[in-house]
Design an enzyme around this catalytic site. Structure first.
Site, PDB file in Angstrom:
ATOM      1  N   GLY A  22       0.669  -1.256  -0.009  1.00 39.29           N
ATOM      2  CA  GLY A  22       0.039  -0.027  -0.154  1.00 39.29           C
ATOM      3  C   GLY A  22       0.677   1.262   0.024  1.00 39.29           C
ATOM      4  N   ARG A  23       2.094   1.013  -0.366  1.00 49.56           N
ATOM      5  CA  ARG A  23       2.844   2.405  -0.122  1.00 49.56           C
ATOM      6  C   ARG A  23       3.205   2.723   1.033  1.00 49.56           C
ATOM      7  NH1 ARG A  23       2.710  -0.057  -4.677  1.00 49.56           N
ATOM      8  NH2 ARG A  23       3.269   1.266  -6.787  1.00 49.56           N
TER       9      ARG A  23
END
Length: 216
Positions: A194-195
């Site tokens: 999800g960065r």
């Protein structure tokens, strides 16, 4: 002819590594680097020492290229090149730089900032003599970053030196030597889902390393 924009927004990847917490860090950033380097060497031994070297001119114009790390310890990170190259010119005017290691198989990056100085001529000669003969001839023949009319002209310069030094050692060119970056900052980056990447930074102040987490 109208230019067509290349839309790359659909190119995506996910990062799936486990978490990297401040409690995981070793006390010394050099030891932490060594731990990550050893792991990366197991994954991609042929490319583990590749690093981006970013320099800037006296006017602040940046430039970056891939070079190879040749040795490191508590005193710094070292590589070799032509002192008259663009990187050499940059470092003469602005003796600070950043190194970037990216280890794809581990989804990890390490950034290292610091001041740069030349290694001694003795160290440069010692490493030069360890290089394959072809690399010695290339370093002696090529005035790195300077214009040349053709590939054949460069090859002719190598051939001339090969004849000159036939049966003897290739002379170490005085313009060729080593640099050492003395770190004052490390950033260890671990890709996360999800960065929400983990970014942990060591900074040197008054002889001591402090650590903080940065937002991704």
């Amino acid at each position: 002819m109208q230019n067509k924009e290349m839309d790359l927004t659909a190119i995506r990847r996910e990062y799936c590594s486990t978490d990297f917490l401040q409690s995981d860090l070793l006390e010394s950033p050099i030891e932490q680097f060594s731990q990550w380097f050893s792991k990366a060497e197991q994954v991609r031994p042929d490319d583990v020492s590749s690093m981006t070297l970013a320099t800037a001119s006296a006017s602040g114009l940046p430039s970056a290229r891939i070079v190879l790390l040749k040795h490191y310890d508590e005193n710094g990170f070292c590589w070799y090149t032509d002192y008259q190259s663009q990187k050499g010119s940059d470092l003469s005017a602005n003796p600070q730089a950043e190194l970037l290691f990216y280890w794809y198989g581990l989804e990890r990056q390490v950034r290292i900032q610091g001041k740069v100085h030349k290694l001694s001529e003795q160290q440069a000669k010692h490493y030069f003599l360890q290089r394959p003969r072809g690399s010695q001839l290339s370093a002696a023949a090529s005035h790195q970053s300077q214009p040349i009319s053709s590939r054949s002209e460069l090859q002719s310069a190598v051939d001339a030196l090969e004849s000159k030094f036939e049966g003897t050692a290739v002379d170490h060119p005085s313009r060729w030597g080593g640099y050492c970056l003395v770190p004052n900052k490390f950033e260890f980056w671990q890709g996360r889902e999800g960065r929400l990447h983990d970014r942990l930074v060591y900074e040197l102040a008054e002889g001591r390393w402090s650590v903080q987490r940065l937002q991704p």
